[in-house]
Scaffold this active site. Structure first.
Site, mmCIF file in Angstrom:
data_model
loop_
_atom_site.group_PDB
_atom_site.id
_atom_site.type_symbol
_atom_site.label_atom_id
_atom_site.label_comp_id
_atom_site.label_asym_id
_atom_site.label_seq_id
_atom_site.Cartn_x
_atom_site.Cartn_y
_atom_site.Cartn_z
ATOM 1 C CG ASP A 8 -1.844 1.173 1.270
ATOM 2 O OD1 ASP A 8 -2.266 1.632 0.196
ATOM 3 O OD2 ASP A 8 -2.136 1.660 2.374
ATOM 4 C CD GLU A 68 -4.727 1.351 -3.041
ATOM 5 O OE1 GLU A 68 -5.721 0.789 -2.569
ATOM 6 O OE2 GLU A 68 -4.158 2.314 -2.513
ATOM 7 C CG ASP A 140 -0.780 2.975 6.198
ATOM 8 O OD1 ASP A 140 -1.267 3.552 5.219
ATOM 9 O OD2 ASP A 140 -0.560 3.530 7.289
#
Length: 160
Positions: A8, A68, A140
């Protein structure tokens, strides 16, 4: 068995998580957050992300990585800066020879919680069901686990 690292990305916090996948089994291995010091210049923050992620890759030796895709913010400068952090992570993984796969935020939420606009609490609940041993203390890390799980589920569908 396949080992997957989920990322992330972010300049302030880059979450990472490693899972192991064997058939339908998902096992939590480790997770954490890379936090470059806020007073550092951009180049030093990127170097921190790169160096610390490389250390994680050396320690856990993932077979594949999932990250991501950056969404476009209202503020183009924020989007660009986030893209720099994401690039530092991708280069660290690529330099280590780890194939990188990319997923959109809504696809990650849909893959984990069944809805593309699920909130963080819904995603976290599903993570705890899918990988009961996951020790998640930061959002996160939870997002990184969700990204790794999305890849595990998607790649198994694509491969067979």
């Amino acid at each position: 068995m396949k080992r997957i690292i989920g990322i992330d990305p972010g300049l302030v916090n880059t979450g990472w998580a490693v899972i192991e996948v064997a058939g339908n089994q998902r096992k939590f291995v480790a997770s954490g957050v890379i936090k470059p010091k806020s007073g550092l210049e951009l180049s030093e923050r990127l170097k921190t992300i790169f160096d610390e992620l490389q250390a994680v890759v050396v320690k856990f030796v993932p077979d594949e990585a999932a990250i991501e895709i950056t969404f476009v913010n209202k503020n183009p400068t924020s989007t660009l800066l986030l893209g720099h952090g994401r690039a530092a992570a991708i280069v660290a993984l690529a330099k280590a020879g780890v194939p990188v796969f990319e997923y959109e935020p809504n696809k990650i939420k849909k893959a984990i919680a069944g809805a593309g606009h699920a909130d963080k609490s819904q995603v976290l609940r599903m993570i705890k069901i899918i990988v009961p041993g996951a020790e998640v203390s930061k959002s996160d890390e939870a997002d990184a686990i969700a990204i790794a799980l999305t890849h595990a589920n998607t790649s198994s569908i694509l491969v067979g």
